[in-house]
Design a protein around this motif. Structure first.
Motif, PDB file in Angstrom:
ATOM      1  N   VAL A 146       2.529 -16.973   8.111  1.00 48.50           N
ATOM      2  CA  VAL A 146       3.751 -16.571   7.413  1.00 48.50           C
ATOM      3  C   VAL A 146       3.676 -15.096   7.031  1.00 48.50           C
ATOM      4  CG1 VAL A 146       4.298 -18.858   6.493  1.00 48.50           C
ATOM      5  CG2 VAL A 146       2.753 -17.356   5.218  1.00 48.50           C
ATOM      6  N   GLN A 147       4.827 -14.493   6.894  1.00 46.19           N
ATOM      7  CA  GLN A 147       4.882 -13.131   6.383  1.00 46.19           C
ATOM      8  C   GLN A 147       4.403 -13.103   4.936  1.00 46.19           C
ATOM      9  OE1 GLN A 147       8.932 -11.875   6.953  1.00 46.19           O
ATOM     10  NE2 GLN A 147       8.898 -12.281   9.144  1.00 46.19           N
ATOM     11  N   ARG A 148       4.023 -11.929   4.477  1.00 44.79           N
ATOM     12  CA  ARG A 148       3.497 -11.675   3.137  1.00 44.79           C
ATOM     13  C   ARG A 148       2.081 -12.222   2.965  1.00 44.79           C
ATOM     14  NH1 ARG A 148       7.751  -9.977  -0.231  1.00 44.79           N
ATOM     15  NH2 ARG A 148       6.046  -9.243  -1.545  1.00 44.79           N
ATOM     16  N   GLY A 149       1.437 -12.617   4.057  1.00 40.28           N
ATOM     17  CA  GLY A 149       0.077 -13.136   3.971  1.00 40.28           C
ATOM     18  C   GLY A 149      -0.961 -12.038   4.126  1.00 40.28           C
ATOM     19  N   TYR A 150      -2.153 -12.310   3.625  1.00 37.29           N
ATOM     20  CA  TYR A 150      -3.293 -11.402   3.787  1.00 37.29           C
ATOM     21  C   TYR A 150      -4.545 -12.249   3.986  1.00 37.29           C
ATOM     22  CZ  TYR A 150      -7.094  -8.184   2.804  1.00 37.29           C
ATOM     23  OH  TYR A 150      -8.247  -7.449   2.900  1.00 37.29           O
ATOM     24  N   HIS A 151      -5.348 -11.894   5.006  1.00 42.37           N
ATOM     25  CA  HIS A 151      -6.525 -12.706   5.327  1.00 42.37           C
ATOM     26  C   HIS A 151      -7.777 -11.872   5.568  1.00 42.37           C
ATOM     27  CE1 HIS A 151      -3.999 -16.288   5.575  1.00 42.37           C
ATOM     28  NE2 HIS A 151      -3.125 -15.534   6.227  1.00 42.37           N
ATOM     29  N   GLY A 152      -7.737 -10.568   5.320  1.00 46.59           N
ATOM     30  CA  GLY A 152      -8.924  -9.757   5.493  1.00 46.59           C
ATOM     31  C   GLY A 152      -8.691  -8.530   6.344  1.00 46.59           C
ATOM     32  N   ASP A 153      -9.722  -7.702   6.453  1.00 42.62           N
ATOM     33  CA  ASP A 153      -9.603  -6.400   7.111  1.00 42.62           C
ATOM     34  C   ASP A 153     -10.296  -6.318   8.466  1.00 42.62           C
ATOM     35  OD1 ASP A 153      -8.220  -5.551   4.896  1.00 42.62           O
ATOM     36  OD2 ASP A 153      -9.933  -4.576   3.959  1.00 42.62           O
ATOM     37  N   THR A 154     -10.975  -7.366   8.898  1.00 40.97           N
ATOM     38  CA  THR A 154     -11.571  -7.341  10.232  1.00 40.97           C
ATOM     39  C   THR A 154     -10.491  -7.605  11.273  1.00 40.97           C
ATOM     40  OG1 THR A 154     -12.224  -9.638   9.852  1.00 40.97           O
ATOM     41  CG2 THR A 154     -13.903  -7.948   9.492  1.00 40.97           C
ATOM     42  N   PHE A 155     -10.807  -7.403  12.555  1.00 42.00           N
ATOM     43  CA  PHE A 155      -9.751  -7.312  13.567  1.00 42.00           C
ATOM     44  C   PHE A 155      -8.930  -8.586  13.728  1.00 42.00           C
ATOM     45  CE2 PHE A 155      -9.160  -3.301  15.276  1.00 42.00           C
ATOM     46  CZ  PHE A 155      -8.430  -3.362  16.450  1.00 42.00           C
ATOM     47  N   GLY A 156      -9.613  -9.718  13.861  1.00 40.70           N
ATOM     48  CA  GLY A 156      -8.872 -10.963  13.996  1.00 40.70           C
ATOM     49  C   GLY A 156      -8.089 -11.278  12.744  1.00 40.70           C
ATOM     50  N   ALA A 157      -8.692 -11.051  11.588  1.00 46.25           N
ATOM     51  CA  ALA A 157      -8.013 -11.305  10.317  1.00 46.25           C
ATOM     52  C   ALA A 157      -6.791 -10.407  10.166  1.00 46.25           C
ATOM     53  CB  ALA A 157      -8.983 -11.094   9.157  1.00 46.25           C
ATOM     54  N   MET A 158      -6.898  -9.158  10.596  1.00 46.56           N
ATOM     55  CA  MET A 158      -5.744  -8.256  10.501  1.00 46.56           C
ATOM     56  C   MET A 158      -4.560  -8.777  11.305  1.00 46.56           C
ATOM     57  SD  MET A 158      -6.954  -4.269  10.452  1.00 46.56           S
ATOM     58  CE  MET A 158      -7.688  -4.265  12.087  1.00 46.56           C
ATOM     59  N   SER A 159      -4.834  -9.444  12.414  1.00 41.85           N
ATOM     60  CA  SER A 159      -3.745  -9.894  13.282  1.00 41.85           C
ATOM     61  C   SER A 159      -2.888 -10.975  12.631  1.00 41.85           C
ATOM     62  CB  SER A 159      -4.301 -10.410  14.612  1.00 41.85           C
ATOM     63  OG  SER A 159      -4.895 -11.690  14.471  1.00 41.85           O
ATOM     64  N   VAL A 160      -3.428 -11.663  11.607  1.00 45.42           N
ATOM     65  CA  VAL A 160      -2.651 -12.704  10.931  1.00 45.42           C
ATOM     66  C   VAL A 160      -2.192 -12.261   9.543  1.00 45.42           C
ATOM     67  CG1 VAL A 160      -3.518 -14.674  12.225  1.00 45.42           C
ATOM     68  CG2 VAL A 160      -4.829 -13.851  10.275  1.00 45.42           C
ATOM     69  N   CYS A 161      -2.341 -10.970   9.238  1.00 42.54           N
ATOM     70  CA  CYS A 161      -1.754 -10.403   8.025  1.00 42.54           C
ATOM     71  C   CYS A 161      -0.323  -9.966   8.332  1.00 42.54           C
ATOM     72  CB  CYS A 161      -2.570  -9.205   7.539  1.00 42.54           C
ATOM     73  SG  CYS A 161      -4.248  -9.599   7.008  1.00 42.54           S
ATOM     74  N   ASP A 162       0.475  -9.821   7.287  1.00 43.57           N
ATOM     75  CA  ASP A 162       1.870  -9.417   7.466  1.00 43.57           C
ATOM     76  C   ASP A 162       1.949  -8.142   8.301  1.00 43.57           C
ATOM     77  OD1 ASP A 162       4.497  -8.213   7.022  1.00 43.57           O
ATOM     78  OD2 ASP A 162       4.745  -9.690   5.442  1.00 43.57           O
ATOM     79  N   PRO A 163       2.626  -8.185   9.476  1.00 43.97           N
ATOM     80  CA  PRO A 163       2.655  -7.011  10.366  1.00 43.97           C
ATOM     81  C   PRO A 163       3.637  -5.927   9.947  1.00 43.97           C
ATOM     82  CG  PRO A 163       3.936  -8.779  11.326  1.00 43.97           C
ATOM     83  CD  PRO A 163       3.357  -9.338  10.049  1.00 43.97           C
ATOM     84  N   VAL A 164       4.488  -6.223   8.967  1.00 39.96           N
ATOM     85  CA  VAL A 164       5.517  -5.267   8.561  1.00 39.96           C
ATOM     86  C   VAL A 164       5.222  -4.683   7.180  1.00 39.96           C
ATOM     87  CG1 VAL A 164       7.971  -4.917   8.081  1.00 39.96           C
ATOM     88  CG2 VAL A 164       7.247  -6.437   9.954  1.00 39.96           C
ATOM     89  N   ARG A 165       5.039  -5.575   6.188  1.00 37.79           N
ATOM     90  CA  ARG A 165       4.816  -5.112   4.813  1.00 37.79           C
ATOM     91  C   ARG A 165       3.344  -5.059   4.447  1.00 37.79           C
ATOM     92  NH1 ARG A 165       9.515  -9.210   3.175  1.00 37.79           N
ATOM     93  NH2 ARG A 165       8.389 -10.277   4.822  1.00 37.79           N
ATOM     94  N   GLY A 166       2.466  -5.489   5.328  1.00 42.08           N
ATOM     95  CA  GLY A 166       1.042  -5.507   5.040  1.00 42.08           C
ATOM     96  C   GLY A 166       0.414  -4.132   5.162  1.00 42.08           C
ATOM     97  N   MET A 167      -0.909  -4.084   4.937  1.00 41.90           N
ATOM     98  CA  MET A 167      -1.609  -2.802   4.927  1.00 41.90           C
ATOM     99  C   MET A 167      -2.190  -2.423   6.281  1.00 41.90           C
ATOM    100  SD  MET A 167      -4.866  -4.061   2.639  1.00 41.90           S
ATOM    101  CE  MET A 167      -3.841  -4.868   1.422  1.00 41.90           C
ATOM    102  N   HIS A 168      -1.894  -3.219   7.316  1.00 48.06           N
ATOM    103  CA  HIS A 168      -2.499  -2.963   8.622  1.00 48.06           C
ATOM    104  C   HIS A 168      -1.472  -2.633   9.710  1.00 48.06           C
ATOM    105  CE1 HIS A 168      -6.104  -4.295   6.731  1.00 48.06           C
ATOM    106  NE2 HIS A 168      -5.768  -5.562   6.691  1.00 48.06           N
ATOM    107  N   THR A 169      -0.310  -2.139   9.305  1.00 45.50           N
ATOM    108  CA  THR A 169       0.744  -1.861  10.278  1.00 45.50           C
ATOM    109  C   THR A 169       0.335  -0.788  11.283  1.00 45.50           C
ATOM    110  OG1 THR A 169       1.734  -0.316   8.693  1.00 45.50           O
ATOM    111  CG2 THR A 169       2.571  -2.560   8.700  1.00 45.50           C
TER     112      THR A 169
END
Length: 526
Positions: A234-257
């Motif tokens: 889901v959007q607004r989610g955060y799961h970590g800063d490693t590569f796979g985890a970044m892919s399931v973080c919010d792609p628009v409002r998250g910190m890994h855009t």
């Protein structure tokens, strides 16, 4: 000299320096040399203590010993001035150098090296208090990013660390095992949601997400369905800063855009509806339902933070969402991963947030509070269905993941002690008391013009602002000036304190938030 400088760097002040001299040293003694090098520091010279075979009474009777001891007493009484002013200056120089090294060479989380933000130097921490180098004590409302649930300098955890260090701090987990790991595994399985039976110990919460994603992909590859290789979330989610985890973080409002183009392209539904009243209202499940029904043939798993979305905005939602999600994943043959890294170990008022919905995931990720904030450790806990599926039709396929520090004995020992301390203590009543006090003290802040919403669940209190502060550093500094440590982000000022916090300390946190609102500090700059 080196010993003295070492002690100064640790914050100790010297009022004098006593030294033993050898017979015949005269003007070439160490005491004379030190006095020349440090004219501001009284140096007391006392004759060398005699060997054990000789009586101490003769030594004590010596005039030089009596004179030396007299001088020590005079300094202690203040009759001979020490070098406090000089030492304070030296201490200040050490502190300035320390902060310059930090500013010029240390990269802090989510910080630019060209324009680094302000940092406050910490000397020590005890209970729920962080002591700064300048002597100020701050009530820690963050539990060091939610992990120090027992506070700091905990005797039981100190003892666990010391005992384990006396045996071994680390040994590779490949082909070897040890009691700290097996004890921790038993504890985790005894308290984990029903059906979770296999424990993969890893480096951190973020790595546990990586492991869970790999488990899911390998599960379907071994089932002969490699096309089920996407992860839904889901959007607004955060799961970590490693590569796979970044892919399931919010792609628009998250910190890994910034990395969006390089990441695996996952599937995102609308976020669950915000809700703290779970008896009414829409839970927002329809978006996820549509996504899974349309794309389930390519979805390996759904990953979600149960009940509370953490770094995505501290969003609390209805557990009914998870009940519907569990049912639909079963119907459509999709694995379900719960990211309990932030919510696990009592934070939401339940030992694990999944208990609010009374459902179990296929894989659960944990970290943060696992060791009580003492060291990094995570785990991905899977069902037998997942572990057997990952192992292939003949059971011989290994999960291709093995961190160097997997199952670290030191971390496992501390984690086991932390879990036992939690379970043996009144954690539930403590969290309930924190929740009730946060409701009383934070809910009235909803009346402020700057405030959009106030949310409380368990030991989580959130004040959401209508707009992000124009000067976050000014807001942070104002909170420190109020004697509390909080780390606002985006539009949220929130607290997730240690469970052992006193009501007085918690009131200081609530009062500090009210104070910065009274001063209109979050408002945009004029």
């Amino acid at each position: 000299m080196c010993s003295r400088e070492s002690q100064l760097s640790r914050g100790f002040l010297f009022c004098l320096q006593a030294m033993c001299n050898w017979p015949g040293e005269g003007q070439h003694s160490n005491a004379v040399a030190v006095q020349r090098a440090l004219p501001e520091v009284p140096v007391v010279s006392i004759p060398q203590v005699p060997p054990l075979s000789e009586p101490l009474t003769n030594w004590v009777a010596l005039k030089d010993v009596a004179d030396g001891m007299s001088q020590v007493l005079r300094v202690m009484k203040g009759e001979i001035p020490g070098d406090e002013e000089h030492l304070q200056g030296a201490k200040q120089e050490v502190q300035v150098e320390h902060l310059q090294i930090d500013q010029n060479h240390l990269w802090h989380p989510y910080t630019s090296m060209v324009k680094p933000g302000r940092v406050w130097s910490v000397r020590s921490a005890e209970g729920c208090l962080i002591q700064l180098e300048d002597g100020r004590r701050l009530v820690d409302g963050m539990a060091s990013w939610w992990c120090a649930i027992h506070g700091y300098n905990v005797p039981e955890l100190n003892a666990a660390a010391a005992n384990q260090l006396g045996q071994m701090s680390h040994v590779m987990f490949g082909g070897l095992t040890h009691r700290p790991a097996t004890l921790l595994a038993k504890q985790l399985l005894d308290c984990a949601p029903e059906g979770l039976t296999q424990v993969f110990l890893c480096d951190s919460g973020s790595v546990s997400v990586e492991v869970a994603l790999k488990m899911s992909l390998q599960y379907w590859a071994m089932k002969g369905k490699p096309s089920k290789c996407r992860i839904a979330t889901v959007q607004r989610g955060y799961h970590g800063d490693t590569f796979g985890a970044m892919s399931v973080c919010d792609p628009v409002r998250g910190m890994h855009t910034l990395f969006k183009g390089a990441l695996a392209q996952q599937l995102f539904a609308e976020p669950p509806e915000l809700s703290t009243d779970w008896s009414t209202g829409d839970d927002g499940f329809s978006s996820m339902e549509s996504l899974l029904k349309e794309r389930h043939q390519e979805v390996a798993a759904v990953i979600i933070e149960p009940v509370v979305q953490g770094a995505g905005g501290m969003r609390i939602y209805n557990p009914s969402y998870l009940q519907k999600l569990r049912k639909l994943c079963d119907e459509l043959d999709v694995l379900l991963i719960f990211d309990e890294i932030a919510t696990g170990f009592g934070r939401t008022g339940k030992l694990f947030a999944a208990e609010h919905a009374q459902v179990s995931p296929d894989i659960m990720c944990i970290g943060k509070a696992l060791t009580g904030g003492y060291c990094t450790l995570g785990a991905a806990i899977a069902s037998e269905k997942v572990s057997h599926g990952v192992s292939g039709p003949d059971g011989r396929q290994p999960l291709m993941h093995g961190p160097t520090f997997m199952g670290n004995p030191l971390a496992c020992s501390i984690a086991a002690a932390s879990i036992q301390l939690l379970l043996d203590g009144p954690w539930h009543s403590r969290v309930k008391s924190i929740e009730e006090q946060l409701v009383r003290e934070l809910r009235p802040l909803a009346a402020y013009a700057e405030v959009e919403d106030v949310r409380v669940l368990g030991a989580i209190g959130v004040v959401e602002l209508k707009t992000a502060p124009a000067e976050p550093q000014k807001l942070q500094a104002a909170l420190v000036d109020q004697g509390v440590w909080l780390r606002p982000f985006g539009r949220t000022i929130y607290t997730m304190p240690p469970f052992v916090i006193s009501s007085e300390e918690l009131s200081r946190i609530s009062g500090a938030i009210a104070s910065v609102l009274d001063a209109h500090i979050p408002r945009s700059a004029e």
